[in-house]
Design an enzyme around this catalytic site. Structure first.
Site, PDB file in Angstrom:
ATOM      1  N   SER A  64       0.795  -1.237   0.000  1.00 41.18           N
ATOM      2  CA  SER A  64       0.000   0.000   0.000  1.00 41.18           C
ATOM      3  C   SER A  64       0.824   1.282   0.000  1.00 41.18           C
ATOM      4  CB  SER A  64      -0.938   0.034   1.203  1.00 41.18           C
ATOM      5  OG  SER A  64      -2.005  -0.844   0.974  1.00 41.18           O
ATOM      6  N   LYS A  67       0.272   3.374  -2.915  1.00 43.50           N
ATOM      7  CA  LYS A  67      -0.932   4.206  -3.104  1.00 43.50           C
ATOM      8  C   LYS A  67      -0.595   5.696  -3.119  1.00 43.50           C
ATOM      9  CE  LYS A  67      -4.030   0.820  -0.886  1.00 43.50           C
ATOM     10  NZ  LYS A  67      -4.599   0.427   0.426  1.00 43.50           N
ATOM     11  N   TYR A 189      -3.723  -2.671 -10.288  1.00 44.87           N
ATOM     12  CA  TYR A 189      -3.605  -2.432  -8.835  1.00 44.87           C
ATOM     13  C   TYR A 189      -2.718  -3.491  -8.156  1.00 44.87           C
ATOM     14  CZ  TYR A 189      -4.914  -2.274  -3.924  1.00 44.87           C
ATOM     15  OH  TYR A 189      -4.858  -2.233  -2.551  1.00 44.87           O
ATOM     16  N   TYR A 240      -4.875   3.959   7.995  1.00 44.43           N
ATOM     17  CA  TYR A 240      -6.241   3.434   8.129  1.00 44.43           C
ATOM     18  C   TYR A 240      -6.816   3.715   9.524  1.00 44.43           C
ATOM     19  CZ  TYR A 240      -3.595   0.988   4.605  1.00 44.43           C
ATOM     20  OH  TYR A 240      -2.746   0.704   3.588  1.00 44.43           O
ATOM     21  N   VAL A 258       1.363  -3.688   3.814  1.00 45.40           N
ATOM     22  CA  VAL A 258       1.364  -4.976   4.517  1.00 45.40           C
ATOM     23  C   VAL A 258       2.632  -5.799   4.242  1.00 45.40           C
ATOM     24  CG1 VAL A 258      -1.140  -5.231   4.816  1.00 45.40           C
ATOM     25  CG2 VAL A 258      -0.037  -6.130   2.746  1.00 45.40           C
TER      26      VAL A 258
HETATM   27  N1  GLN Z   1      -2.309  -5.233  -1.931  1.00 49.09           N
HETATM   28  C1  GLN Z   1      -2.820  -5.158  -0.596  1.00 49.09           C
HETATM   29  C2  GLN Z   1      -4.334  -5.267  -0.620  1.00 49.09           C
HETATM   30  O1  GLN Z   1      -4.926  -4.716  -1.519  1.00 49.09           O
HETATM   31  C3  GLN Z   1      -2.395  -3.842   0.014  1.00 49.09           C
HETATM   32  C4  GLN Z   1      -2.897  -3.661   1.425  1.00 49.09           C
HETATM   33  C5  GLN Z   1      -1.927  -2.929   2.320  1.00 49.09           C
HETATM   34  O2  GLN Z   1      -0.726  -2.884   2.085  1.00 49.09           O
HETATM   35  N2  GLN Z   1      -2.473  -2.390   3.399  1.00 49.09           N
HETATM   36  O3  GLN Z   1      -4.925  -5.896   0.219  1.00 49.09           O
END
Ligand code: GLN
Length: 304
Positions: A64, A67, A189, A240, A258
């Protein structure tokens, strides 16, 4: 100037002793193989050079963290039109939660939760000629490093098990907030999340957010106003349902993934990246958060 070298070494020595290192993400099967004892920190300062300890030079899945980079490119391409499709409020919920998306008619709360990032991916798929290659080139340009690449095994692993992301994309599609086919947007994505980088490459790539939109190659990518907005989103939404906790303890805008990475920054001062793959219950790196809390406390440098 704080004694960065000594401070990072102390933090590193303390952190690697931790008995509870958190749990490596396993819902993306390919990530479950990563050794929980990895731990690295890289600090890139504005005018006092760089400092690093531990596994700062090992590649890991940025997940993430991507993003924030995808958002920057979308803003560079279409400017304020991004905000017609996603809002800028913290969700207060896990990154993959779907309930709000349905209640709020397919407009994601912010671009740093999965639903919002999938809308940003849709914008990039619509506006780039060769979306996957062009986005990779964008990240390579920001970090000035052409060795950065996708890990195809990680992207495929998520494609096979990404049920909630398929659900989110289908919900977005049903509310007419996805212009391209679900499979195409999610393929993009999953690849953006599967980029592999080291702590030092991430510090370089995020340097523009601490440098008024000018990257390490001295190119102006986004304006001051756009940087202000992305940093505000990282502070309020980057972690988050733990964004409040991160602001409270660390006091910097940042973004987690993650894969266990966290990038945080202080405008005009530094970018710091940590990597420790063990996660806490909210999906953020356990030791990374502890290390960053120590860093801003010991250096007395945060946005507050
Ligand atoms: N690719 C992971 C997902 O879409 C990214 C989530 C994350 O890093 N928080 O679940």
């Amino acid at each position: 100037m704080p004694d960065y070298k000594a401070i990072l070494n102390t933090i590193y020595q303390e952190a690697i002793k931790a008995k509870d290192k958190g749990i490596v993400a396993s819902y993306i099967p390919e990530l479950a193989h990563v050794d929980v004892t990895n731990f690295g920190i890289h600090l890139k300062t504005y005018n006092h050079g760089s400092f690093s300890v531990g596994d700062f030079n090992k590649k890991f899945s940025i997940q993430s963290i991507s993003k924030a980079l995808a958002l920057a490119e979308a803003i560079e391409l279409i400017g304020d039109a991004v905000w017609n499709r996603v809002t800028v409020e913290p969700s207060g919920h896990p990154f993959n939660q779907l309930a709000l998306l349905e209640i709020e008619n397919g407009i994601p709360r912010n671009p740093l939760i999965n639903a919002g990032a999938i809308v940003i991916a849709d914008i990039l798929v619509s506006n780039l000629k060769n979306p996957k290659q062009d986005f990779l080139n964008y990240v390579r340009g920001l970090a000035n490093d052409n060795t950065i690449n996708y890990n195809k095994a990680v992207a495929n692993s998520e494609k096979i098990t990404g049920y909630k992301n398929f659900a989110a994309a289908n919900l977005l599609k049903s509310f007419k907030n996805l212009n391209n086919p679900v499979d195409e947007v999610l393929d993009f994505y999953f690849h953006q999340c599967a980029i592999e980088m080291t702590c030092s490459q991430l510090s370089d790539a995020f340097f523009m957010f601490s440098n008024n939109g000018i990257c390490i190659q001295n190119k102006q990518h986004i304006t001051d106003r756009q940087v202000k907005r992305i940093n505000a989103l990282m502070l309020t939404c980057g972690f988050y349902d733990e964004a409040g906790e991160f602001a409270f303890k660390v006091g910097l805008p940042g973004k987690s993934g993650v894969g266990g990475g966290i990038v945080a920054l202080l405008p005009d001062k530094f970018v710091i990246t940590t990597w420790a793959p063990g996660l806490n219950k909210k999906g953020n790196s356990k030791l990374g958060m502890l290390a960053l809390e120590q860093f801003t406390t010991q250096t007395k440098q945060s946005i507050f």
